[in-house]
Design an enzyme around this catalytic site. Structure first.
Site, mmCIF file in Angstrom:
data_model
loop_
_atom_site.group_PDB
_atom_site.id
_atom_site.type_symbol
_atom_site.label_atom_id
_atom_site.label_comp_id
_atom_site.label_asym_id
_atom_site.label_seq_id
_atom_site.Cartn_x
_atom_site.Cartn_y
_atom_site.Cartn_z
ATOM 1 N N CYS A 2 -1.807 0.694 -8.997
ATOM 2 C CA CYS A 2 -1.902 1.968 -8.294
ATOM 3 C C CYS A 2 -3.352 2.410 -8.314
ATOM 4 O O CYS A 2 -3.890 2.792 -9.358
ATOM 5 C CB CYS A 2 -1.012 3.016 -8.962
ATOM 6 S SG CYS A 2 -1.097 4.631 -8.158
ATOM 7 N N GLU A 109 -0.926 1.394 -1.010
ATOM 8 C CA GLU A 109 -1.175 0.009 -1.397
ATOM 9 C C GLU A 109 -1.571 -0.766 -0.145
ATOM 10 O O GLU A 109 -1.186 -0.413 0.970
ATOM 11 C CB GLU A 109 0.052 -0.594 -2.071
ATOM 12 C CG GLU A 109 -0.212 -1.891 -2.803
ATOM 13 C CD GLU A 109 -1.357 -1.774 -3.798
ATOM 14 O OE1 GLU A 109 -2.500 -2.160 -3.417
ATOM 15 O OE2 GLU A 109 -1.136 -1.291 -4.914
#
Length: 247
Positions: A2, A109
């Site tokens: 992340c 992402e």
């Protein structure tokens, strides 16, 4: 992993979701990047040695272990692998004494496409909306010059569902019914909460392609989470965590 996320809920919504009676005002944030302040929720008793309830505080995203002497020469630890955090010197103390929750609306992402122009970013959010809580770790750090900084990292696990088509790792999500157990470091050692460090259900998240403008941390607008195409579908055979585990 992340490396970017967003928190676009209001302070009132965060306070209600995390059972915090008082929370300072903050604006919507669409592109939170490492080294920036992030909101973390902690048990009041862990901060003061007593008291009840939960507190929200701002923490620098990038954990510095207490034993580090020169923060400028230390690598930025913004993620921690949940499978090994309890044993790693950088995270061991935080896993035992400073477990936190990180309120988020979703995260970004990038998926490698093999095409000219680089990877395609996706805004990954709960399929049914609402806030989520990443599993976090905090580490108060004191510099030789007296500088005091609260620092933190987000725990990751193997990806599941549609995220497995994008990246091998994703943030650990703590369910509301498990908030208290995760935050209670006085009575629960890392081994007592290890079962919470698992991927969410395969259908928990959806992934929406968004503008590549999100790749620049200086871009902060709401347009960063606007879809530029249809949601990514999970692979038919994907009913659990991804097999690769590189980060």
């Amino acid at each position: 992993m992340c490396g970017r996320f967003g928190l676009i809920a209001t302070p009132g919504q965060v306070g209600e979701a995390f059972d915090i009676s008082a929370i300072d005002p903050f604006p919507p944030r669409y592109n939170i990047a490492p080294s920036q302040p992030i909101l973390m929720v902690v048990s009041a008793s862990e901060l003061t040695g007593g008291g009840e309830g939960r507190n929200a505080l701002l923490v620098r995203w990038g954990l510095i272990p207490a034993w580090v002497k020169d923060a400028g020469a230390f690598s930025l630890l913004f993620n921690a692998r949940s499978e090994t955090a309890a044993e790693k010197p950088a995270f061991r103390g935080s896993m035992r004494h400073f477990r936190t929750l990180v309120p988020a609306s979703g995260f970004f992402e990038w998926r490698r496409t093999g095409e000219k122009g680089g990877a395609q970013p996706y805004w990954i959010r709960p399929r049914h909306g609402g806030l989520i809580a990443f599993a976090g770790l905090m580490s108060p750090w004191l510099g030789a010059d007296g500088t005091e900084i609260d620092t933190g990292a987000i725990l990751t696990t193997a990806s599941s569902g549609v995220i497995a088509r994008i990246h091998e790792r994703s943030p650990v999500v703590i369910a509301p019914e498990d908030f208290e157990r995760w935050l209670d470091c006085r009575h629960n050692e890392p081994r007592d909460v290890a079962d919470l460090l698992r991927p969410p259900a395969a259908d928990f998240f959806e992934a929406l392609p968004v503008s590549k403008a999100v790749s620049n941390a200086r871009n902060l607008g709401a347009d960063l989470i606007e879809p530029v195409g249809p949601a990514l579908e999970a692979a038919p055979e994907d009913d659990g965590p991804g097999q690769m585990d590189l980060f």
